[in-house]
Design an enzyme around this catalytic site. Structure first.
Site, PDB file in Angstrom:
ATOM      1  N   ARG A  55      -1.365 -17.669 -26.904  1.00  0.00           N
ATOM      2  CA  ARG A  55      -2.306 -18.705 -26.741  1.00  0.00           C
ATOM      3  C   ARG A  55      -2.979 -18.729 -27.891  1.00  0.00           C
ATOM      4  O   ARG A  55      -3.698 -19.931 -28.225  1.00  0.00           O
ATOM      5  CB  ARG A  55      -3.218 -18.485 -25.279  1.00  0.00           C
ATOM      6  CG  ARG A  55      -2.399 -18.561 -24.272  1.00  0.00           C
ATOM      7  CD  ARG A  55      -3.008 -18.384 -23.035  1.00  0.00           C
ATOM      8  NE  ARG A  55      -2.981 -16.790 -22.611  1.00  0.00           N
ATOM      9  CZ  ARG A  55      -3.868 -16.028 -21.902  1.00  0.00           C
ATOM     10  NH1 ARG A  55      -5.079 -16.914 -21.755  1.00  0.00           N
ATOM     11  NH2 ARG A  55      -3.566 -14.906 -21.677  1.00  0.00           N
ATOM     12  N   GLU A  76      -6.822  -5.827 -20.428  1.00  0.00           N
ATOM     13  CA  GLU A  76      -7.520  -5.811 -19.259  1.00  0.00           C
ATOM     14  C   GLU A  76      -6.315  -5.561 -18.390  1.00  0.00           C
ATOM     15  O   GLU A  76      -6.775  -4.861 -17.440  1.00  0.00           O
ATOM     16  CB  GLU A  76      -8.146  -7.095 -19.257  1.00  0.00           C
ATOM     17  CG  GLU A  76      -8.905  -7.218 -17.917  1.00  0.00           C
ATOM     18  CD  GLU A  76      -9.328  -8.694 -17.641  1.00  0.00           C
ATOM     19  OE1 GLU A  76      -9.174  -9.618 -18.273  1.00  0.00           O
ATOM     20  OE2 GLU A  76     -10.440  -8.684 -16.627  1.00  0.00           O
TER      21      GLU A  76
HETATM   22  O1  LIG Z   1      -9.792  -8.968 -25.183  1.00  0.00           O
HETATM   23  P1  LIG Z   1      -8.442  -8.458 -24.643  1.00  0.00           P
HETATM   24  O2  LIG Z   1      -8.930  -7.759 -23.237  1.00  0.00           O
HETATM   25  O3  LIG Z   1      -7.611  -7.807 -25.375  1.00  0.00           O
HETATM   26  O4  LIG Z   1      -7.670  -9.751 -23.868  1.00  0.00           O
HETATM   27  C1  LIG Z   1      -7.471 -11.069 -24.597  1.00  0.00           C
HETATM   28  C2  LIG Z   1      -6.037 -11.484 -24.920  1.00  0.00           C
HETATM   29  O5  LIG Z   1      -5.436 -11.436 -23.608  1.00  0.00           O
HETATM   30  C3  LIG Z   1      -4.532 -12.569 -23.361  1.00  0.00           C
HETATM   31  O6  LIG Z   1      -3.422 -12.603 -24.041  1.00  0.00           O
HETATM   32  P2  LIG Z   1      -2.154 -11.842 -23.268  1.00  0.00           P
HETATM   33  O7  LIG Z   1      -2.101 -10.527 -23.855  1.00  0.00           O
HETATM   34  O8  LIG Z   1      -2.294 -12.253 -21.817  1.00  0.00           O
HETATM   35  O9  LIG Z   1      -1.026 -12.976 -23.878  1.00  0.00           O
HETATM   36  P3  LIG Z   1      -0.455 -14.444 -24.177  1.00  0.00           P
HETATM   37  O10 LIG Z   1      -1.498 -15.059 -25.114  1.00  0.00           O
HETATM   38  O11 LIG Z   1       0.725 -14.185 -24.674  1.00  0.00           O
HETATM   39  O12 LIG Z   1      -0.666 -14.911 -22.617  1.00  0.00           O
HETATM   40  C4  LIG Z   1      -5.403 -13.495 -24.431  1.00  0.00           C
HETATM   41  O13 LIG Z   1      -4.901 -14.648 -25.006  1.00  0.00           O
HETATM   42  C5  LIG Z   1      -6.123 -12.680 -25.504  1.00  0.00           C
HETATM   43  O14 LIG Z   1      -4.933 -12.426 -26.688  1.00  0.00           O
HETATM   44  N1  LIG Z   2      -9.175 -12.984 -17.315  1.00  0.00           N
HETATM   45  C1  LIG Z   2      -8.166 -13.224 -18.220  1.00  0.00           C
HETATM   46  N2  LIG Z   2      -7.972 -14.499 -18.212  1.00  0.00           N
HETATM   47  C2  LIG Z   2      -7.016 -15.077 -19.249  1.00  0.00           C
HETATM   48  N3  LIG Z   2      -6.677 -14.420 -20.240  1.00  0.00           N
HETATM   49  C3  LIG Z   2      -7.010 -13.018 -20.367  1.00  0.00           C
HETATM   50  N4  LIG Z   2      -6.790 -12.146 -21.293  1.00  0.00           N
HETATM   51  C4  LIG Z   2      -7.414 -10.986 -20.747  1.00  0.00           C
HETATM   52  N5  LIG Z   2      -8.102 -11.150 -19.595  1.00  0.00           N
HETATM   53  C5  LIG Z   2      -7.820 -12.435 -19.219  1.00  0.00           C
END
Ligand SMILES: O=P(O)(O)OC[C@H]1O[C@H](OP(=O)(O)OP(=O)(O)O)[C@H](O)[C@@H]1O
Ligand SMILES: Nc1ncnc2[nH]cnc12
Length: 175
Positions: free
Chosen positions: A61, A98
């Site tokens: 994202r 998370e």
């Molecule tokens: O601060 P944190 O606890 O590390 O979480 C934040 C991360 O989690 C989500 O990505 P995700 O790993 O879900 O991957 P995506 O962007 O491919 O959906 C979001 O886009 C951040 O990169």
């Molecule tokens: N609650 C949340 N929603 C979307 N992206 C996330 N990445 C980590 N936590 C998330």
């Protein structure tokens, strides 16, 4: 106000991807071209006085607005990708999320020593992902100019984990 527009548009999905998580779904934002333009402009406004050589966006994202922002600012974009996706030689960093664990990689020639990097992602939660991204940049000798997020989940204390990197942290909408 941009924060209100973002909050009105983001969709909360409960128990995704695991029970207990309220997932902030940004896909409704992507369907609103005007709001996407406003978000990109607002991200630029926050960092316009900073010296930034390039933007590093975090898969997946973080690619969406990271590339738009780099393009608007007329500077390069480099992708930080999940394990095994980048084709050339990489540096690698493991991290916890998370809702799980993962690893990020960066091409070893993506950043030159001394370059000032703005790290962009859609959302700051626990900060685990962006700490890993910061370590990758430092492995290549880059300087972290700052952090840019659309959304910050302040109750998960990600900003505190970033204090050690001594760079400003910007977001457009906080929860
Ligand atoms: O601060 P944190 O606890 O590390 O979480 C934040 C991360 O989690 C989500 O990505 P995700 O790993 O879900 O991957 P995506 O962007 O491919 O959906 C979001 O886009 C951040 O990169
Ligand atoms: N609650 C949340 N929603 C979307 N992206 C996330 N990445 C980590 N936590 C998330």
């Amino acid at each position: 106000m941009i924060e209100l527009r973002i909050k009105q548009t983001v969709r909360d999905v409960t128990d995704f991807p695991k029970p207990g998580i309220i997932f902030k779904d940004i896909t409704p934002i992507l369907k609103d071209a005007g709001l996407c333009r406003e978000i990109t402009a607002a991200l630029q406004e926050q960092v316009k006085e900073m010296k930034i050589d390039l933007i590093a966006g975090i898969e997946s994202r973080g690619f969406l607005f990271g590339m738009s922002l780099a393009n608007l600012m007329g500077i390069p974009f480099v992708p930080m990708r999940k394990s095994g996706k980048l084709p050339y030689k990489t540096v690698r960093q493991e991290y916890d999320l998370e809702y799980g664990s993962a690893a990020l990689e960066l091409h070893e020639d993506a950043i030159f020593a001394g370059q000032r990097v703005l790290i962009h992602d859609d959302l700051l939660a626990t900060g685990g992902t962006v700490v890993a991204a910061s370590k990758l940049i430092e492995k290549l000798g880059g300087e972290i100019a700052g952090y840019s997020f659309i959304i910050a989940l302040d109750f998960l204390k990600g900003r505190e984990r970033l204090k050690g990197f001594s760079a400003p942290v910007y977001s457009l909408a906080s929860y």
